[in-house]
Write an enzyme that holds these catalytic residues in place. Structure first.
Site, PDB file in Angstrom:
ATOM      1  N   GLY A  15     -13.095  -5.325  -1.673  1.00 12.81           N
ATOM      2  CA  GLY A  15     -11.882  -6.102  -1.418  1.00 12.81           C
ATOM      3  C   GLY A  15     -10.687  -5.735  -2.280  1.00 12.81           C
ATOM      4  O   GLY A  15      -9.806  -6.564  -2.488  1.00 12.81           O
ATOM      5  N   ASN A  17      -8.335  -3.684  -1.408  1.00 11.94           N
ATOM      6  CA  ASN A  17      -7.166  -3.708  -0.509  1.00 11.94           C
ATOM      7  C   ASN A  17      -6.754  -5.138  -0.185  1.00 11.94           C
ATOM      8  O   ASN A  17      -5.563  -5.438  -0.096  1.00 11.94           O
ATOM      9  CB  ASN A  17      -7.453  -2.913   0.772  1.00 11.94           C
ATOM     10  CG  ASN A  17      -7.299  -1.424   0.549  1.00 11.94           C
ATOM     11  OD1 ASN A  17      -6.181  -0.926   0.456  1.00 11.94           O
ATOM     12  ND2 ASN A  17      -8.414  -0.720   0.418  1.00 11.94           N
ATOM     13  N   LEU A  94     -16.723  -2.616   7.916  1.00 17.39           N
ATOM     14  CA  LEU A  94     -17.623  -1.549   8.346  1.00 17.39           C
ATOM     15  C   LEU A  94     -18.382  -1.839   9.634  1.00 17.39           C
ATOM     16  O   LEU A  94     -19.228  -1.052  10.036  1.00 17.39           O
ATOM     17  CB  LEU A  94     -18.633  -1.247   7.220  1.00 17.39           C
ATOM     18  CG  LEU A  94     -18.009  -0.643   5.957  1.00 17.39           C
ATOM     19  CD1 LEU A  94     -19.070  -0.488   4.857  1.00 17.39           C
ATOM     20  CD2 LEU A  94     -17.356   0.699   6.265  1.00 17.39           C
ATOM     21  N   ASN A 111      -6.069  -0.608  10.597  1.00 12.59           N
ATOM     22  CA  ASN A 111      -7.166  -0.222   9.703  1.00 12.59           C
ATOM     23  C   ASN A 111      -6.596   0.677   8.625  1.00 12.59           C
ATOM     24  O   ASN A 111      -5.673   1.440   8.865  1.00 12.59           O
ATOM     25  CB  ASN A 111      -8.223   0.543  10.516  1.00 12.59           C
ATOM     26  CG  ASN A 111      -9.378   1.029   9.662  1.00 12.59           C
ATOM     27  OD1 ASN A 111      -9.950   0.252   8.883  1.00 12.59           O
ATOM     28  ND2 ASN A 111      -9.750   2.294   9.785  1.00 12.59           N
ATOM     29  N   HIS A 113      -7.634   3.763   6.074  1.00 17.19           N
ATOM     30  CA  HIS A 113      -8.666   4.783   5.884  1.00 17.19           C
ATOM     31  C   HIS A 113      -8.264   5.698   4.719  1.00 17.19           C
ATOM     32  O   HIS A 113      -7.104   6.111   4.638  1.00 17.19           O
ATOM     33  CB  HIS A 113      -8.856   5.602   7.167  1.00 17.19           C
ATOM     34  CG  HIS A 113      -9.964   6.585   7.039  1.00 17.19           C
ATOM     35  ND1 HIS A 113     -11.301   6.215   7.089  1.00 17.19           N
ATOM     36  CD2 HIS A 113      -9.955   7.913   6.793  1.00 17.19           C
ATOM     37  CE1 HIS A 113     -12.046   7.277   6.907  1.00 17.19           C
ATOM     38  NE2 HIS A 113     -11.266   8.328   6.722  1.00 17.19           N
ATOM     39  N   ASP A 154     -11.770   5.195  13.298  1.00 18.42           N
ATOM     40  CA  ASP A 154     -10.696   5.893  12.569  1.00 18.42           C
ATOM     41  C   ASP A 154      -9.772   6.649  13.518  1.00 18.42           C
ATOM     42  O   ASP A 154      -9.325   7.768  13.228  1.00 18.42           O
ATOM     43  CB  ASP A 154     -11.290   6.859  11.520  1.00 18.42           C
ATOM     44  CG  ASP A 154     -12.115   6.117  10.489  1.00 18.42           C
ATOM     45  OD1 ASP A 154     -11.822   4.937  10.229  1.00 18.42           O
ATOM     46  OD2 ASP A 154     -13.075   6.712   9.967  1.00 18.42           O
TER      47      ASP A 154
HETATM   48  C1  GRF Z   1     -11.099   1.636   1.241  1.00 22.44           C
HETATM   49  O1  GRF Z   1     -11.181   2.928   0.709  1.00 22.44           O
HETATM   50  C2  GRF Z   1     -10.563   1.670   2.637  1.00 22.44           C
HETATM   51  O2  GRF Z   1      -9.625   2.681   2.843  1.00 22.44           O
HETATM   52  C3  GRF Z   1     -11.798   1.956   3.446  1.00 22.44           C
HETATM   53  O3  GRF Z   1     -12.829   1.221   2.812  1.00 22.44           O
HETATM   54  C4  GRF Z   1     -12.486   1.036   1.442  1.00 22.44           C
HETATM   55  C5  GRF Z   1     -12.508  -0.434   1.187  1.00 22.44           C
HETATM   56  O4  GRF Z   1     -12.303  -0.736  -0.173  1.00 22.44           O
HETATM   57  N1  GRF Z   1     -11.642   1.627   4.839  1.00 22.44           N
HETATM   58  P1  GRF Z   1     -11.976  -2.205  -0.630  1.00 22.44           P
HETATM   59  O5  GRF Z   1     -13.080  -3.097  -0.084  1.00 22.44           O
HETATM   60  O6  GRF Z   1     -10.630  -2.580  -0.107  1.00 22.44           O
HETATM   61  O7  GRF Z   1     -12.013  -2.143  -2.124  1.00 22.44           O
END
Ligand code: GRF
Length: 218
Positions: A15, A17, A94, A111, A113, A154
């Site tokens: 988490g 992000n 995921l 999303n 990535h 993606d």
């Molecule tokens: C990030 O690298 C994002 O780009 C990818 O999964 C990861 C998630 O990280 N889709 P977080 O849970 O936000 O730390």
């Protein structure tokens, strides 16, 4: 356009992000966007702690609790209907979403990535794998991508990308941390704000962010 623009965040992992979005909102950097809910694909997702600490409503919807993809999609749609989000953000989410779900939120799911798509994306490119792929290939530049979601992993119209330089001493872990810090945590809030401010223009199936707000209905 309504005064506030509701954003639900879907998570599976740490988490960071989500934390970047929460921080941006606290610093009034999200424009009219307001985080309205965090939905996790598993109860142990650390992102849930971050959501709760920020006072956000949370829910867990596990794929394994449903026999079919369409049952799962229906359950997720039902959960989200409570919050009526204007935008869904997949921030390290995921679990596969089915076509009906994606259709329901067409052009309203983004999303993040951790690579410059279309390189190092698609099934299997999660966690450290995109970064390992970049290093194994000998790429000198990588980065992060925010894109609208379609039925493929993606894939879908790219909204924003930010490059990150690969350093000779990089390991997948070091690169992952730098891509997050220098790219992901910046472009994700920027995209949420741009969408909430109606600053995304669609042309020929491609999406572009503009500086000036587009009038509603244009
Ligand atoms: C990030 O690298 C994002 O780009 C990818 O999964 C990861 C998630 O990280 N889709 P977080 O849970 O936000 O730390």
């Amino acid at each position: 356009m309504p005064d506030t623009f509701k954003v639900a965040v879907l998570v599976s992992g740490g988490g960071t992000n989500l934390a970047a979005l929460i921080r941006s909102q606290q610093e009034q950097q999200l424009g009219p966007a307001r985080l309205c809910a965090v939905i996790a694909s598993r109860p142990s997702a650390l992102a849930l702690d971050k959501a709760r600490a920020a006072g956000l409503p949370t829910a867990v919807v596990c794929r394994r609790d449903y026999i079919s993809q369409s049952d799962y999609d229906a359950a997720l749609l039902q959960k989200l209907a409570v919050y009526q989000p204007d935008l869904l953000v997949l921030a390290g989410f995921l679990t596969r979403l089915g076509p009906d779900f994606i259709h329901h939120y067409e052009r309203r799911i983004i999303n993040i990535h951790p690579s410059l798509l279309p390189s190092f994306g698609g099934p299997g490119f999660y966690g450290l794998r995109p970064h390992r792929g970049v290093l194994d290939y000998g790429c000198k530049i990588t980065g992060a991508t925010v894109h609208f979601v379609d039925a493929d992993y993606d894939h879908g119209p790219i909204l924003l990308q930010k490059p990150v330089t690969v350093q000779p001493e990089d390991t997948p872990e070091l690169l992952q941390a730098r891509v997050m810090r220098e790219a992901e945590w910046l472009i994700l809030p920027a995209c949420v704000r741009a969408i909430a401010e109606n600053r995304v223009v669609w042309k020929d199936g491609q999406a572009n962010i503009i500086e000036q707000r587009v009038q509603p209905g244009l």
